[in-house]
Design a protein around this motif. Structure first.
Motif: not given
Length: 127
Positions: A55-81
């Motif tokens: 459901a969320r990046l914070e739920d992923v149990p392993e290390a992430i190299d790239i966060v690839d975003v398919f969301r509207k530009s205005e929704d990127v802030g919380p994804v970046a956080e």
């Protein structure tokens, strides 16, 4: 970009859809076939491309190299956080997605940032 693509192993795709007609599915499928570990991040999915969805990046149990975003530009802030919180290495905003404020904040915490670029296209260019 070449260095990012060479060094990355795990890509969390935020907004990854199980619908094969969606760009997120096409890009993630290509990247999986190219050897990357794909982690779907979408609260509306349970599994995509044979991978458990979170459901969320914070739920992923392993290390992430790239966060690839398919969301509207205005929704990127919380994804970046969230990308900063999980200590991802790269925040990648797909073609047509830009958010200067989120990008600046992410860069200040050490993330590499790519805006308005398709991972599939860039990978093919550098193959």
């Amino acid at each position: 970009m070449a260095q990012i693509l060479r060094n990355a192993k795990t890509i969390a795709v935020v907004g990854l859809s199980s619908n094969p007609a969606r760009a997120s599915n096409e890009v993630a499928s290509y990247l999986k076939d190219a050897g990357y570990r794909i982690i779907p991040v979408n609260p509306n999915e349970t599994e995509v491309l044979g991978e458990k969805a979170y459901a969320r990046l914070e739920d992923v149990p392993e290390a992430i190299d790239i966060v690839d975003v398919f969301r509207k530009s205005e929704d990127v802030g919380p994804v970046a956080e969230a990308a900063m919180a999980v200590k991802a290495k790269v925040l990648w905003m797909q073609l047509g997605i830009e958010n200067a404020e989120a990008a600046e904040k992410a860069r200040k915490t050490g993330l590499a940032v790519v805006e308005n670029a398709c991972l599939l296209v860039e990978h093919k260019r550098r193959r």
